[in-house]
Scaffold this motif. Sequence first.
Motif, short mmCIF file in Angstrom:
data_model
loop_
_atom_site.label_atom_id
_atom_site.label_comp_id
_atom_site.label_asym_id
_atom_site.label_seq_id
_atom_site.Cartn_x
_atom_site.Cartn_y
_atom_site.Cartn_z
N ALA A 169 0.83 -1.21 0.00
CA ALA A 169 0.00 0.00 0.00
C ALA A 169 0.86 1.25 0.00
CB ALA A 169 -0.93 -0.01 1.21
N GLU A 170 1.93 1.25 0.78
CA GLU A 170 2.82 2.41 0.82
C GLU A 170 3.44 2.67 -0.55
OE1 GLU A 170 5.57 1.43 3.87
OE2 GLU A 170 4.20 1.94 5.52
N ARG A 171 3.86 1.58 -1.24
CA ARG A 171 4.43 1.74 -2.58
C ARG A 171 3.39 2.30 -3.55
NH1 ARG A 171 7.51 -3.00 -1.31
NH2 ARG A 171 5.81 -4.37 -1.98
N THR A 172 2.16 1.82 -3.45
CA THR A 172 1.11 2.28 -4.36
C THR A 172 0.78 3.74 -4.11
OG1 THR A 172 0.18 0.05 -4.45
CG2 THR A 172 -1.24 1.86 -5.14
N PHE A 173 0.60 4.13 -2.86
CA PHE A 173 0.30 5.53 -2.56
C PHE A 173 1.46 6.43 -2.99
CE2 PHE A 173 -3.26 3.93 -0.36
CZ PHE A 173 -4.06 4.98 0.05
N ARG A 174 2.68 5.96 -2.79
CA ARG A 174 3.85 6.76 -3.19
C ARG A 174 3.89 6.91 -4.71
NH1 ARG A 174 7.06 4.36 -0.08
NH2 ARG A 174 7.86 2.78 -1.52
N ARG A 175 3.54 5.84 -5.43
CA ARG A 175 3.54 5.87 -6.89
C ARG A 175 2.57 6.94 -7.41
NH1 ARG A 175 1.04 0.78 -9.55
NH2 ARG A 175 2.36 -0.17 -7.95
N TYR A 176 1.45 7.08 -6.73
CA TYR A 176 0.45 8.05 -7.18
C TYR A 176 0.52 9.37 -6.41
CZ TYR A 176 -1.49 4.14 -9.77
OH TYR A 176 -1.66 3.08 -10.63
N LYS A 177 1.62 9.53 -5.63
CA LYS A 177 1.89 10.79 -4.94
C LYS A 177 0.76 11.19 -3.99
CE LYS A 177 4.93 12.63 -8.56
NZ LYS A 177 5.03 11.36 -9.30
N VAL A 178 0.31 10.23 -3.18
CA VAL A 178 -0.71 10.46 -2.18
C VAL A 178 -0.14 10.06 -0.81
CG1 VAL A 178 -3.04 9.87 -1.38
CG2 VAL A 178 -2.57 10.04 -3.83
N THR B 15 -9.24 -1.56 10.94
CA THR B 15 -10.54 -1.98 10.41
C THR B 15 -10.34 -3.06 9.34
OG1 THR B 15 -10.47 -0.30 8.67
CG2 THR B 15 -11.45 0.34 10.79
N ASN B 16 -11.46 -3.62 8.89
CA ASN B 16 -11.38 -4.58 7.79
C ASN B 16 -10.88 -3.94 6.50
OD1 ASN B 16 -12.19 -7.01 9.02
ND2 ASN B 16 -14.34 -6.43 8.90
N LEU B 17 -11.13 -2.65 6.33
CA LEU B 17 -10.58 -1.95 5.18
C LEU B 17 -9.06 -2.00 5.22
CD1 LEU B 17 -10.79 -0.15 2.67
CD2 LEU B 17 -10.97 1.82 4.20
N ALA B 18 -8.48 -1.80 6.40
CA ALA B 18 -7.02 -1.90 6.55
C ALA B 18 -6.54 -3.29 6.19
CB ALA B 18 -6.62 -1.55 7.98
N MET B 19 -7.29 -4.32 6.63
CA MET B 19 -6.91 -5.70 6.30
C MET B 19 -6.90 -5.93 4.79
SD MET B 19 -8.34 -8.81 5.27
CE MET B 19 -10.08 -8.68 5.68
N ILE B 20 -7.88 -5.36 4.08
CA ILE B 20 -7.97 -5.54 2.63
C ILE B 20 -6.76 -4.90 1.95
CG2 ILE B 20 -9.30 -4.93 0.58
CD1 ILE B 20 -11.81 -5.05 2.40
N LEU B 21 -6.32 -3.74 2.44
CA LEU B 21 -5.18 -3.05 1.83
C LEU B 21 -3.84 -3.62 2.29
CD1 LEU B 21 -6.20 0.74 2.04
CD2 LEU B 21 -6.80 -0.95 0.32
N SER B 22 -3.84 -4.36 3.39
CA SER B 22 -2.59 -4.82 4.00
C SER B 22 -1.96 -5.96 3.21
CB SER B 22 -2.84 -5.27 5.44
OG SER B 22 -3.49 -6.53 5.46
N ASP B 23 -0.70 -6.23 3.54
CA ASP B 23 0.01 -7.36 2.93
C ASP B 23 -0.57 -8.69 3.42
OD1 ASP B 23 1.87 -5.53 1.74
OD2 ASP B 23 2.83 -5.35 3.70
N GLN B 24 -1.34 -8.67 4.50
CA GLN B 24 -1.92 -9.89 5.06
C GLN B 24 -3.36 -10.11 4.58
OE1 GLN B 24 -0.25 -7.56 7.06
NE2 GLN B 24 1.60 -8.81 6.92
N GLU C 206 -3.48 -18.33 -8.58
CA GLU C 206 -4.15 -17.69 -7.46
C GLU C 206 -3.25 -16.58 -6.95
OE1 GLU C 206 -6.56 -18.63 -3.30
OE2 GLU C 206 -5.38 -20.23 -4.26
N LEU C 207 -3.77 -15.37 -6.92
CA LEU C 207 -2.99 -14.19 -6.58
C LEU C 207 -3.47 -13.63 -5.24
CD1 LEU C 207 -3.16 -12.63 -10.14
CD2 LEU C 207 -1.26 -13.92 -9.16
N GLY C 208 -2.55 -13.41 -4.33
CA GLY C 208 -2.90 -12.93 -2.99
C GLY C 208 -2.14 -11.68 -2.61
N GLY C 209 -2.15 -11.39 -1.31
CA GLY C 209 -1.50 -10.19 -0.82
C GLY C 209 -2.44 -9.00 -0.86
N SER C 210 -1.88 -7.83 -0.65
CA SER C 210 -2.67 -6.60 -0.67
C SER C 210 -3.53 -6.51 -1.93
CB SER C 210 -1.74 -5.39 -0.60
OG SER C 210 -2.43 -4.19 -0.89
#
Length: 438
Positions: free
Chosen positions: A149-158, A179-188, A211-215
């Motif tokens: 998530a940090e890489r993605t936000f940094r890529r889009y300058k947010v 929250t569950n939203l955090a879980m969805i964005l997380s590496d877990q 099968e693709l997992g992760g954030s």
Amino acid sequence: MQYESERIEYKSQMTDDIYKEVIAFTNTDGGVIYVGIDDKGNLTGIDNVDETYTRLTNGIRDAIAPDVTMFVRYVLQDNEVIRIEVGEGSYKPYYLKSRGMNPNGVYIRHGASSVQASSDQILRMIKDSDGDVFEEMRAATQELSFEEAERTFRRYKVDFSEEKYIALGLRNIHDDQYTNLAMILSDQCQHTTKIAVFGDEANITFKDAKELGGSIFKQLDDSYAYLTLCNRTAATFKGLERVELSDYPEDALREALLNALVHRDYSYSGSIIINVNDSCIEFISIGGLLPGLSADDIRNGISQPRNRKLAEIFHRLRLIESYGTGIRKIYALYKECAVQPRIEVTTNTFKLVLPNMNASDSVAPNVPETIEKVPVVVTPQMKTVMDYLAEYGEMTDEDLQELLNIKKTRAYLLARQMNENGLIEIVGRGVTKKYKLK
């Protein structure tokens, strides 16, 4: 004196077990704990009342989360017994901070005993306290990291600093829990995307599966990269003019994938399913339409986001424009195609089907059907792999990753592309898999 029961607990002296009893009462119907009386109801008294009282009040405040102090009242009886009156909590589940919000740290009252709560009981307490909006509920797993998530936000300058977590909806304001939203964005992230490639239109004969997992951001990138490899290019001729056309418009693949990831029902544990065959790609996401919406409404651009805060994050990252535009854009891209995309809805699933624009029954009447496959383009990375195989005869997945200094997923996609283009062959599976020149 009464015996121990669902609402009464005795402790001869102050021990750390008292925190477990307080948690059990607040997670159930409340109760009373007597410190200075043994479990048979006999008065034992407290050795040092002042010290015990201070340790007790500080410990209950510091050891339990969320803050339980507003539901606890202390009464000193005859300077020998401390009566702890515990009310039922309003923000369950309460748990030991040192163990977290899991069965090891959450207790409930069962008869005259305090026992560990099951995972299902914990989830039920969360739902009862937080409501039915899944993305806003506290995540059952609090050990989360956000590298992708940090890489993605940094890529889009947010900005993705921890100060923004509550504003983004990743933490709640009650006890700063994820929250569950955090879980969805997380590496877990516990949810996955499954892509299957079939050799027939009935989707029976498997050719490949992934099968693709992760954030959710990683699933977006990996899924799009995989689908790009499945998106072949063909050429048509209008007179002397050569026109190249992909099986699927890239923007249509992107919008269909985003729609599946952003609007699926994450309260279910199943995966997003993407089926690929020679005639179409099916995007199947868990969760039917929200009440009041129909398939025609969706085609006309009317949208009611199931995951409002998740959609807001994707909008902030400029991955989506505004609600409903993605489906309209897909239909616009297929405007000249004889076979149109279609939407199929059941009670618990939403399916979006993209036709292969190069399939014979999808070619518009005014487009010539003379089609030739575009010659294979050998990239520098492919050339390096072929040179290596020419010299050494074969290589493993690890050899490929080390040779090109690439990660496992990229190595897999590259090898698959080279195999489909007839440059290399894949021998064996799993740990015995090797690559050789065709």
